[in-house]
Structures are given as C-alpha cells and as structure tokens.
Design an enzyme around this catalytic site. Structure first.
Site, PDB file in Angstrom:
ATOM      1  CG  PHE A 178      36.921  40.883  38.790  1.00 17.98           C
ATOM      2  CD1 PHE A 178      38.038  41.212  38.034  1.00 17.98           C
ATOM      3  CD2 PHE A 178      36.458  39.580  38.750  1.00 17.98           C
ATOM      4  CE1 PHE A 178      38.670  40.262  37.257  1.00 17.98           C
ATOM      5  CE2 PHE A 178      37.087  38.625  37.973  1.00 17.98           C
ATOM      6  CZ  PHE A 178      38.203  38.970  37.224  1.00 17.98           C
ATOM      7  CG  PHE A 222      32.603  45.724  38.593  1.00 16.98           C
ATOM      8  CD1 PHE A 222      33.358  44.710  38.025  1.00 16.98           C
ATOM      9  CD2 PHE A 222      31.280  45.485  38.883  1.00 16.98           C
ATOM     10  CE1 PHE A 222      32.776  43.475  37.764  1.00 16.98           C
ATOM     11  CE2 PHE A 222      30.704  44.259  38.623  1.00 16.98           C
ATOM     12  CZ  PHE A 222      31.463  43.252  38.071  1.00 16.98           C
TER      13      PHE A 222
END
Ligand code: CUA
Length: 161
Positions: free
Chosen positions: A78, A80
């Site tokens: 992920f 981010f």
C-alpha cells in the site's frame, strides 16, 4: 375459502417469520448499524494517476480531527506516501478518516481491522470510505483479495493514540 392443510399452514408461518427476520436484519444493518456499501466515486486510467485524487498518496489533515488518506495499492504494497514495507500512520483518538483509494495494477483488498472498512480496490476505480477511530490501538490494514505471490506482504498499520 380454500382449505390449507395444517402442516402446510405451519410451514408458511415458519417461512414468513424467517423471511421477516432477514428483512428486519437488513433494515437494522442500514438504519441502526450504519452499514453502507463502498461505492466507486470516480473512474480513472490506472496507468495515469498523476491528475487524479490519488496523485499524491499520503495523509492530509482537513480540520482539527478530520483527515484524508490517499492510497494507491500495487503489487505488493500500500503506497500512502510513507516509506517501508509496512507503512504506518498515527491518529489521535476520535479522528475521522476519509480513505480515497485505488489500484495501479490488479484487484487488491483494503480491510481495516475492527472497523467497518472493507473495500475492493479495482484498477481504474476510485473507492472512498469514511471511518472514525474511537478506541486507542494498533489496527492493521490488510489486502484481503488474492493479488499474486506477494499478497501476504500487503500490510499497513493505523495507530490510534
Ligand atoms: Cu494486494 Cu492481495
């Protein structure tokens, strides 16, 4: 009046109660427990995310207790905006978080432990969900759609203080 056999009438009542129970559970999940289906809020070209809502993955603060987290899922992490295999963000208790997420390559999952967040991240689709963190703790974000040989490495962390 038509004659209905006693046993037939009995089963009609049982089926009626069961169906009524299902319907009541459905209505309660929406009105009492606030269950909402995650809905796509936009379509994008997954190979050109630079002019979209997720152009810059990361956490931004919108007001005192409201944040937005932009996430790009890709094989097999992920993104981010935080470096490392297991990115982590930290929030104060009571913070509300708007998650805006998509995938760059294949379908990934986005599930937040102990919270009502369970999204499919489909390439070409922006998914959005709001969640409030009321209890301090460590909550893992996991990919729960099998996405290839590194699937089990797709983990991130939200720490609530
Ligand atoms: Cu990404 Cu499984």
């Amino acid at each position: 009046m038509i004659h209905i056999h006693r046993l037939e009438r009995y089963w009609m009542i049982v089926v009626g109660i069961v169906m009524g129970g299902f319907m009541a559970a459905l209505v309660a999940s929406v009105l009492v427990y606030g269950v909402r289906l995650p809905t796509p809020v936009g379509r994008v070209d997954p190979t050109h995310l630079e002019n979209t809502d997720v152009a810059t993955p990361g956490l931004t603060q919108d007001s005192a207790h409201a944040y937005t987290l932009r996430v790009v899922a890709q094989m097999w992490q992920f993104d981010f905006g935080v470096k490392g295999q297991m990115p982590k963000i930290t929030l104060q208790r009571g913070s509300s978080l708007k998650i805006v997420a998509t995938s760059k390559d294949v379908t990934h999952g986005f599930y937040v432990e102990q919270h009502n967040v369970n999204m499919m991240l489909v390439p070409g689709q922006i998914s959005e969900m709001d969640v409030v963190f009321n209890k301090p703790g460590i909550y893992h974000i996991i990919c729960h759609e099998y996405c290839g040989p590194g699937h089990q490495n797709m983990v991130a962390v939200i720490e609530v203080l």
